[in-house]
Design a protein around this motif. Structure first.
Motif, mmCIF file in Angstrom:
data_model
loop_
_atom_site.group_PDB
_atom_site.id
_atom_site.type_symbol
_atom_site.label_atom_id
_atom_site.label_comp_id
_atom_site.label_asym_id
_atom_site.label_seq_id
_atom_site.Cartn_x
_atom_site.Cartn_y
_atom_site.Cartn_z
ATOM 1 N N ASN A 112 -117.428 -8.043 11.229
ATOM 2 C CA ASN A 112 -116.598 -9.251 11.200
ATOM 3 C C ASN A 112 -115.433 -9.183 12.176
ATOM 4 O O ASN A 112 -114.616 -10.094 12.221
ATOM 5 C CB ASN A 112 -116.028 -9.462 9.785
ATOM 6 N N GLN A 113 -115.324 -8.083 12.931
ATOM 7 C CA GLN A 113 -114.194 -7.914 13.848
ATOM 8 C C GLN A 113 -114.608 -8.320 15.262
ATOM 9 O O GLN A 113 -115.654 -7.902 15.740
ATOM 10 C CB GLN A 113 -113.735 -6.453 13.864
ATOM 11 N N ALA A 114 -113.775 -9.118 15.898
ATOM 12 C CA ALA A 114 -114.054 -9.537 17.284
ATOM 13 C C ALA A 114 -112.769 -9.428 18.094
ATOM 14 O O ALA A 114 -111.725 -9.929 17.678
ATOM 15 C CB ALA A 114 -114.589 -10.965 17.310
ATOM 16 N N LEU A 115 -112.841 -8.721 19.228
ATOM 17 C CA LEU A 115 -111.684 -8.581 20.117
ATOM 18 C C LEU A 115 -112.135 -8.880 21.539
ATOM 19 O O LEU A 115 -113.318 -8.729 21.865
ATOM 20 C CB LEU A 115 -111.114 -7.158 20.053
ATOM 21 N N ARG A 116 -111.186 -9.287 22.372
ATOM 22 C CA ARG A 116 -111.536 -9.538 23.774
ATOM 23 C C ARG A 116 -110.455 -8.997 24.695
ATOM 24 O O ARG A 116 -109.285 -8.899 24.303
ATOM 25 C CB ARG A 116 -111.755 -11.030 24.017
ATOM 26 N N THR A 117 -110.864 -8.647 25.907
ATOM 27 C CA THR A 117 -109.903 -8.178 26.913
ATOM 28 C C THR A 117 -109.250 -9.396 27.564
ATOM 29 O O THR A 117 -109.676 -10.542 27.341
ATOM 30 C CB THR A 117 -110.596 -7.353 28.000
ATOM 31 N N SER A 126 -113.106 -3.424 0.598
ATOM 32 C CA SER A 126 -113.390 -4.457 -0.405
ATOM 33 C C SER A 126 -114.875 -4.824 -0.401
ATOM 34 O O SER A 126 -115.500 -4.947 -1.456
ATOM 35 C CB SER A 126 -112.519 -5.674 -0.100
ATOM 36 N N MET A 127 -115.447 -4.969 0.794
ATOM 37 C CA MET A 127 -116.857 -5.363 0.901
ATOM 38 C C MET A 127 -117.781 -4.244 0.400
ATOM 39 O O MET A 127 -118.720 -4.492 -0.355
ATOM 40 C CB MET A 127 -117.175 -5.683 2.358
ATOM 41 N N LEU A 170 -117.097 -3.222 -7.814
ATOM 42 C CA LEU A 170 -115.642 -3.282 -7.973
ATOM 43 C C LEU A 170 -115.241 -4.468 -7.105
ATOM 44 O O LEU A 170 -115.281 -4.399 -5.884
ATOM 45 C CB LEU A 170 -115.004 -1.984 -7.469
ATOM 46 N N ARG A 171 -114.881 -5.544 -7.741
ATOM 47 C CA ARG A 171 -114.857 -6.840 -7.054
ATOM 48 C C ARG A 171 -113.699 -7.006 -6.080
ATOM 49 O O ARG A 171 -112.693 -6.310 -6.169
ATOM 50 C CB ARG A 171 -114.867 -7.970 -8.089
ATOM 51 N N GLU A 213 -108.369 -5.990 -3.605
ATOM 52 C CA GLU A 213 -107.258 -6.555 -2.831
ATOM 53 C C GLU A 213 -105.946 -6.461 -3.602
ATOM 54 O O GLU A 213 -104.884 -6.216 -3.013
ATOM 55 C CB GLU A 213 -107.564 -8.010 -2.446
ATOM 56 N N TYR A 214 -106.000 -6.636 -4.933
ATOM 57 C CA TYR A 214 -104.777 -6.514 -5.744
ATOM 58 C C TYR A 214 -104.286 -5.069 -5.759
ATOM 59 O O TYR A 214 -103.092 -4.802 -5.665
ATOM 60 C CB TYR A 214 -105.067 -7.005 -7.163
#
Length: 776
Positions: free
Chosen positions: A234-239, A539-540, A549-550, A555-556
């Protein structure tokens, strides 16, 4: 009109004296398993197998299963089709507190479409059942002849073991509990049991994009505006767009990602050309599996490699590779093992070790947690027209998460479960959260039901004395849009045992994070972005465990929204700074009173002291250190005797204005209707969020100064007080000019004699506890 403020003692920490380990805790030392919890008695029934069962169907076969009945509680094994010698090997546990009968019935039945046929049963008188106390070996099961309803022997035998035991029994975690009699379906049953989870092993992935060669842009008549886009999950980076316009662009830019073992997804790189403001043309792609990427423990240069770029063309709706394409990209890719991947706030992190196991130091002790019970819980949901709560606890320390079993329909649940963790650093925090289970009665099918948070507790290990059992009742506080609310109290027993006091004292001279964070630091914005990605991955992955473990629970526990702007937090941080500066202001007022001769005797004494220090300047520093030593010893009487807890007054949660809370619980971006207001308001919140962080950091540094002498961290204060005494003695016997000369030469020393790692005093200071872990 605002509601009246609840009395302060309602939010207080209460010391308790529970009957731990059946009264076997003596001198706070480990004497038996499960010695940090109250013993709970259970009746265990292990149904192993049956043989020679008679056929009940027309075909002469049977589909057997076993019912274990005790009063109103009824447990069932799974059934086997057409099998007269079935094996179940299932355990049932009935809480002794809830026993309503003196007779245990174990019945074998034949599953039928209309009505299940009775095959035979075995009776047990509860007064005759033996007790088992670990470490005794498990009770051997025996064969019992089945009887009919009149008590006559019938064909068939059942192998059973029946005994009385405690929750320390190894059969306990996987047993069917009498609570489960009111839970429907196998999924609900799985969601009830206690479990241990491990966070995935996280790595930082560094992608150094150097250059590309022989690109083939679609439009040959213009200079291409080329950039590289990298995607990992899910991670997207660009130069940035390359300044070297042409078909051989250069970047030499680092992109950082978070990757988790096992590496499931490849890193996908695409070289793209900005042909129009909102239109990018892909010039080539390549996929790199992370299993084959180099791993490094320090900042040694990794060999760079050329990767071929493949261009995909669409032929009749299908992607096909175009072979006649020779573009290449030059990159240096590695997995960084020398950093600690932060998935928690650094203010209350539970683990500070680097990713690579080769760099781990040996453990310094053991943390034991007994989750005893809760009381005064609020009804969290409605069932059959009445309020109910199905509570369970989650505790997180290091990579190990634990989840207790769910206690059905109780506002005062008793868990009495004990867990252990290895400790590698005393300046870490364990987090315990309490949740309401919304997945026992088909909650998943009810349209995304979420487990509700009841509250959480943080305990900093460095504030605990070693080998002492702390038993306290902690308030469970949650901030709602209408104000802070106490949801109940949780009763915990905590013990931090240290294997070597010398090793632990030595830890105070080490940097808090691995040395790579100081030698080649990541930027603040990089760390924020990477922490967000790390929490999403954790989390995923934990959400895919069985039972999950939801996401809302993880996240909490990890405080995912703690960096968001809040008027209340900013006000709380401001008052923390004022509290720190309060001491200096008090000294200023006192000096002003001396100057104004408010107390002539004190002023005369100060004059005499001033003359002595002017005539003998070498006494200035030793006098200051001796004074600090005496203050530290004087404050020892008032040292804190219990761990810190969530403090509503410190967090300004009990005095927050409704409008401030409405802003805090507003969505981000804001839900205000006007686009202009939304843009300005969000910009203001993000800027204010940074100011809030800076103010909080300033308050943290000041609180660390205060904790030098406050005995909040008993070991750190002891070290500082001893240092003050030694410094006072040394400075008394050493001429002041020598001390001043050495200090000046040390401060002005050449860079060659300086080390990139933080100094020992700085490491010690950074490890001192602030009050951040007591904030909501």
């Amino acid at each position: 009109m605002m509601p009246p403020r609840p009395p302060p003692e309602d939010f207080a920490l209460k010391e308790t004296k529970p009957h731990l380990g059946g009264g076997k805790v003596s001198g706070d030392k480990l004497t038996s398993t499960y010695d940090l919890v109250e013993q709970m008695q259970y009746l265990y029934v292990r149904v192993v197998k049956a043989k020679d069962l008679p056929g009940k169907d027309v075909t002469g076969s049977c589909d057997p299963y076993v019912e274990v009945k005790l009063g109103n509680y009824l447990g069932k094994t799974r059934f086997f089709e057409k099998k007269s010698n079935p094996e179940w090997n299932q355990v049932f546990a009935f809480s002794k507190d809830r026993l309503q009968a003196s007779l245990l019935e174990v019945t074998v039945k034949d599953k039928d479409v209309v009505k299940d046929d009775f095959i035979g049963k075995v009776f047990f008188d509860l007064n005759e059942i033996p007790k088992r106390v670990p470490p005794d070996s498990p009770l051997a099961p025996q064969w019992y002849r089945l009887e009919d309803r009149q008590g006559n022997k019938v064909k068939g035998e059942l192998m059973l073991a029946v005994w009385m035991g405690t929750q320390a029994d190894e059969a306990f975690p996987e047993a069917w509990h009498s609570d489960a009699a009111f839970v429907s379906g196998a999924d609900g049953l799985a969601n009830m049991r206690s479990k241990v989870y491990l966070s995935p092993k996280l790595w930082y992935l560094r992608v150094n994009v150097i250059e590309a060669q022989d690109l083939q842009p679609g439009d040959k008549g213009r200079y291409p505006e080329v950039f590289v886009k990298a995607v990992l999950g899910n991670q997207a980076l660009r130069t940035r767009i390359s300044q070297a316009r042409g078909i051989n662009p250069m970047w030499n830019e680092d992109l950082m990602f978070v990757a988790a073992e096992p590496f499931e997804e490849p890193l996908i790189l695409s070289v793209e050309d900005r042909v129009a403001p909102n239109k990018d043309e892909v010039l080539g792609r390549c996929a790199i599996p992370l299993q084959y990427v180099d791993r490094r423990l320090d900042h040694k240069v990794v060999n760079s490699r050329w990767f071929n770029l493949e261009k995909h063309i669409i032929v009749e709706g299908e992607k096909k590779k175009e072979i006649k394409f020779a573009s290449r990209i030059h990159m240096r890719i590695c997995l960084e093992g020398g950093y600690h991947v932060l998935d928690e706030s650094t203010h209350y992190s539970s683990d500070l070790r680097p990713t690579a196991k080769q760099l781990w130091k040996s453990s310094i002790g053991v943390l034991e947690l007994g989750i005893l019970n809760a009381h005064g819980l609020m009804p969290m949901k409605t069932k059959d027209g009445r309020g109910t709560t199905d509570a369970y606890c989650v505790a997180k320390y290091g990579q190990k998460w634990v989840r207790t079993r769910t206690i059905i329909d109780s506002f005062a649940p008793k868990w009495n479960e004990q867990y252990t963790w290895e400790v590698f650093d005393p300046c870490t925090v364990i987090t315990i959260g309490v949740f309401d289970n919304c997945h026992l009665h088909g909650g998943d099918k009810a349209g995304g039901a979420k487990d509700t948070k009841i509250g959480k507790v943080r305990i900093r290990l460095s504030t605990l004395e070693t080998d002492r059992v702390y038993t306290h009742s902690y308030p469970l506080l949650v901030l709602h849009p209408n104000g802070v609310k106490k949801m109940g109290e949780i009763h915990l027993a905590v013990r931090f045992s240290c294997s070597s006091l010398l090793n632990m004292m030595h830890m105070y001279s080490h940097p808090l994070l691995p040395k790579m964070h100081y030698l080649h630091p990541l930027t603040v914005s990089q760390l924020d972005s990477l922490r967000h990605q790390a929490t999403q991955i954790v989390s995923m992955r934990l959400g895919r465990a069985e039972p999950p473990l939801r996401k809302e629970v993880v996240e909490y526990m990890l405080d995912v929204g703690s960096h968001m702007w809040s008027m209340r937090r900013s006000k709380a941080n401001f008052f923390r700074i004022m509290n720190v500066l309060g001491g200096l202001i008090a000294v200023g007022k006192w000096f002003d009173q001396i100057c104004n001769w408010k107390n002539p005797i004190t002023t005369v004494l100060i004059h005499i002291l001033f003359i002595i220090l002017v005539l003998y300047p070498e006494l200035i520093l030793p006098t200051i250190f001796l004074y600090l030593f005496l203050i530290g010893v004087w404050y020892y009487r008032w040292r804190p005797r219990h761990p810190p807890h969530m403090d509503t007054r410190l967090s300004h949660a009990d005095s927050a204005h409704p409008d401030e809370l409405d802003e805090e619980f507003d969505t981000f971006p804001t839900s205000r209707p006007s686009d202009i207001v939304r843009m300005r308001y969000d910009r203001l919140r993000s800027i204010a969020g940074r100011i809030q962080t800076v103010v909080g950091d300033l308050a943290t540094q000041g609180e660390r100064f205060q904790s030098l002498l406050s005995w909040r961290d008993p070991r750190a204060t002891a070290l500082f007080v001893i240092f003050c005494l030694v410094a006072a003695i040394i400075l008394y016997v050493t001429p002041f000019q020598v001390v001043a000369l050495l200090a000046g030469f040390y401060i002005l020393r050449h860079p060659r004699f300086r080390h990139k790692l933080p100094s020992v005093p700085l490491n010690f200071f950074r490890r001192l506890p602030a009050r951040t872990d007591s904030m909501l």
